[in-house]
Design an enzyme around this catalytic site. Structure first.
Site, PDB file in Angstrom:
ATOM      1  N   ASP A 153       0.863  -1.178   0.000  1.00 44.01           N
ATOM      2  CA  ASP A 153       0.000   0.000   0.000  1.00 44.01           C
ATOM      3  C   ASP A 153       0.903   1.232   0.000  1.00 44.01           C
ATOM      4  O   ASP A 153       1.756   1.369   0.879  1.00 44.01           O
ATOM      5  CB  ASP A 153      -0.836  -0.041   1.302  1.00 44.01           C
ATOM      6  N   ASP A 201      -2.943   4.714  -2.199  1.00 44.75           N
ATOM      7  CA  ASP A 201      -3.917   5.306  -1.289  1.00 44.75           C
ATOM      8  C   ASP A 201      -4.286   6.738  -1.679  1.00 44.75           C
ATOM      9  O   ASP A 201      -3.411   7.520  -2.056  1.00 44.75           O
ATOM     10  CB  ASP A 201      -3.267   5.318   0.105  1.00 44.75           C
ATOM     11  N   GLU A 235      -6.721   4.103  -5.318  1.00 44.71           N
ATOM     12  CA  GLU A 235      -7.956   4.397  -4.578  1.00 44.71           C
ATOM     13  C   GLU A 235      -8.406   5.774  -5.037  1.00 44.71           C
ATOM     14  O   GLU A 235      -7.710   6.756  -4.833  1.00 44.71           O
ATOM     15  CB  GLU A 235      -7.684   4.404  -3.077  1.00 44.71           C
ATOM     16  N   HIS A 266     -10.943  -2.314   4.457  1.00 44.65           N
ATOM     17  CA  HIS A 266     -10.710  -1.917   5.852  1.00 44.65           C
ATOM     18  C   HIS A 266     -11.388  -0.610   6.218  1.00 44.65           C
ATOM     19  O   HIS A 266     -11.277  -0.168   7.361  1.00 44.65           O
ATOM     20  CB  HIS A 266      -9.201  -1.807   6.066  1.00 44.65           C
ATOM     21  N   ASP A 267     -12.038   0.048   5.268  1.00 44.00           N
ATOM     22  CA  ASP A 267     -12.720   1.318   5.541  1.00 44.00           C
ATOM     23  C   ASP A 267     -14.239   1.178   5.521  1.00 44.00           C
ATOM     24  O   ASP A 267     -14.940   2.174   5.694  1.00 44.00           O
ATOM     25  CB  ASP A 267     -12.356   2.359   4.465  1.00 44.00           C
TER      26      ASP A 267
END
Ligand code: GLC
Length: 572
Positions: free
Chosen positions: A99, A201, A258, A346-347
């Site tokens: 990431d 990210d 993302e 994870h969000d």
């Protein structure tokens, strides 16, 4: 047909290392823990693992606040542990994907510590500094994504700095070529270690507007969400093209950005032949519950202002809206680029609570979602625990939540005039901690996540005696066994990896149906998202065998509540 790349055929599994497997007894997961579970992932058919950040970090945002881009946080282990993980994964045909958090660093990063000293140091321009307004207030009225002003005053330097997320996550200044070079070097460091690609990210925020102006307030706090002001700003693609050239060239790797704020019709500049990434996570299907463009903050009408008792996100939108969003993304990546299919990360809250009506049986809902995930066109992303049917948690008070954004969401809801109960209701539905509870490996104490006496950093979900990897591996009717079945089925049916997508029954508010066609062969997925029995139209059922049904028993003409099926090619 052009030969497909490994990441188009494979399945990617996302690991949140802090919650995956603890081998030291500290209560937080670690890299040797991941290595110890590689056989589990291989058996699941995983081709690559995306690791959320494991770099040194004060962990204000659990690693998305990076203090050193080329190290490993001691709580996760050592660089040797990382190298071992890469090697052991490779032996099992699993690639490691890292990431990259390049919009911001931690405020503990050496670059920031230097930058904040004064206005003349060599890194003075590495972050985004501005003077106060004449009255001393912040340069603009922008609200950070986690709530509160997007500007924090730095006494030492006598200026404000910008942070799209928490104050401990100052935004880097991409206009400065030295900053970009340092970030590219960091990415190349991991490629040299044998990593196969990156999830990148918050990438749409890296380019800031030329002029910083107040935005139209979108809340009672008089502020404007920073993402309205800085997401996908003109000129961003120049940075990203340079990034691609400098980092990706000459490597057989894959990238997924993302990308909040990129509309499906802009995708051609972002992915594929002319694009910068292989895939882009866009969130049109995940944000149906929110007011337009808002992230994590404010549920849309008719939900806003209503008591939240008994409410589920899917009360706020219709299935046709979800289907439309998914079909639009499928269409946008039909001839160009490729689609990353995901319903959890994870969000996000757990999909069994996010996409199904209240009262839906978790196990059935998990199987239904899995069937969509593994039969749509694109690369399926499984988030840890999803393959076991993990569900949301609902802790009574905000103090029990670790997620920094839940605290921001709670405060914001109070300011907007919601009661504390309603504010907690939002937290229950959308807290990122829903996704972050420890993995449930077996039915022993702490679900086998940690061997030690230390408490896990987040409580284990109380369903762990039933929902866990060991019990489910033994049960042919479990969610895990259904995943295994689907993965195998996907491997055996090229229609699913290479075929076209066509939505069927688009008007239905109960069933999501679509066909995947390759040459003369056509598979049809039908998934009942409702708690009603649904009779399927003859065009779908006539002459077709049911190849898979999540209902187990003899499947008839009527689709059971939450049942998922795949029909084979018509034999008429
Ligand atoms: C991304 C991450 C999220 C993180 C944020 C700031 O949205 O997925 O977990 O908090 O960026 O880095």
């Amino acid at each position: 047909m052009e030969k497909q790349k490994w990441w188009q055929k494979g399945i990617i599994y996302q690991i949140y290392p802090k919650s995956f497997m603890d081998t030291t007894g500290s209560g937080t997961g670690d890299l040797p823990g991941i290595t110890s579970k590689l056989d589990y992932l291989r058996d699941l058919g995983v081709g690559a693992v995306w690791l959320t950040p494991v770099y040194p970090s004060p962990m204000v945002d659990n690693g998305y606040d990076i203090a050193d881009y080329t190290g490993i946080d001691p709580s996760y282990g050592t660089m040797e542990d990382f190298d071992r993980l890469v090697t052991e994964a490779k032996k099992r045909g699993i690639r490691i994907v890292m990431d990259l958090v390049f919009n911001h660093s931690s405020d503990h990063h050496a670059w920031f510590l230097e930058s904040k000293k004064d206005r003349t140091n060599p890194r003075a321009d590495w972050y985004i500094w501005r003077d106060a307004k004449p009255n001393g207030s912040a340069p603009t009225n922008w609200r950070s994504i986690f709530g509160g002003s997007a500007w924090t005053w730095c006494e030492e330097r006598g200026q404000y700095y910008l942070h799209t997320f928490a104050p401990q996550q100052p935004d880097l200044n991409w206009e400065n070529p030295e900053v970009r070079r340092a970030l590219y070097d960091a990415a190349r460091f991991w490629l040299d270690k044998g990593v196969y690609g990156f999830r990148i990210d918050a990438i749409t925020y890296i380019k800031k507007p030329m002029e910083f102006k107040d935005g139209k307030p979108d809340g009672k706090d008089g502020m404007a969400g920073v993402h309205f002001m800085t997401a996908n700003t003109p000129g961003i693609l120049d940075f990203l093209r340079e990034f691609r050239r400098e980092v990706f060239k000459g490597h057989d790797l894959f990238s997924v950005g993302e990308a909040n704020g990129v509309a499906p019709d802009e995708l051609k500049d972002w992915v594929g032949e002319r694009g910068v990434f292989d895939m882009l996570f866009e969130f049109s299907h995940m944000l149906l519950s929110f007011q337009e463009g808002e992230v994590w903050c404010y549920p849309r009408e008719p939900l806003a202002g209503k008591p939240l008792e008994g409410w589920t996100p899917s009360d706020g939108w219709k299935l046709t809206e979800l289907k439309r969003a998914l079909s639009a993304s499928q269409a946008a990546t039909r001839d160009n680029g490729w689609y990353p299919i995901f319903f959890e990360n994870h969000d996000q809250p757990r999909s069994v609570n996010h996409f199904f009506p209240k009262g839906a049986d978790t196990k059935k809902a998990a199987k239904a979602m899995a069937t969509v995930l593994l039969t749509l066109r694109g690369t399926p992303f499984i988030f840890q625990g999803q393959e076991l049917g993990f569900a949301n948690v609902g802790w009574p008070s905000i103090e029990e939540y670790n997620d920094i954004s839940s605290h921001g969401q709670y405060e914001f809801a109070l300011k907007e005039g919601f009661t504390p109960e309603q504010a907690m209701g939002f937290v229950h539905l959308f807290s990122r901690d829903n996704a972050r509870t420890p993995m449930q490996w077996d039915a022993t104490v702490n679900a086998g996540f940690t061997s030690g006496k230390a408490k896990p950093w987040l409580p284990v979900h109380d369903d762990y005696a039933v929902v866990n990897a060991e019990v489910e591996a033994r049960d042919p009717d479990s969610v895990l066994s259904w995943y295994h079945k689907l993965v195998q089925f996907r491997r055996e049916h090229q229609e699913l990896t290479a075929g076209d997508y066509e939505e069927l029954m688009p008007e239905s508010e109960e069933v999501y149906a679509f066909a995947r066609t390759l040459g003369h062969s056509r598979l049809i997925t039908v998934v009942n998202f409702s708690l009603n029995e649904v009779k399927l139209p003859e065009e779908i059922t006539r002459g077709r065998a049911i190849l898979l049904s999540s209902h187990g028993e003899e499947a008839g003409a009527v689709l059971h509540p939450l049942e998922a099926r795949v029909y084979g090619t018509c034999q008429d």
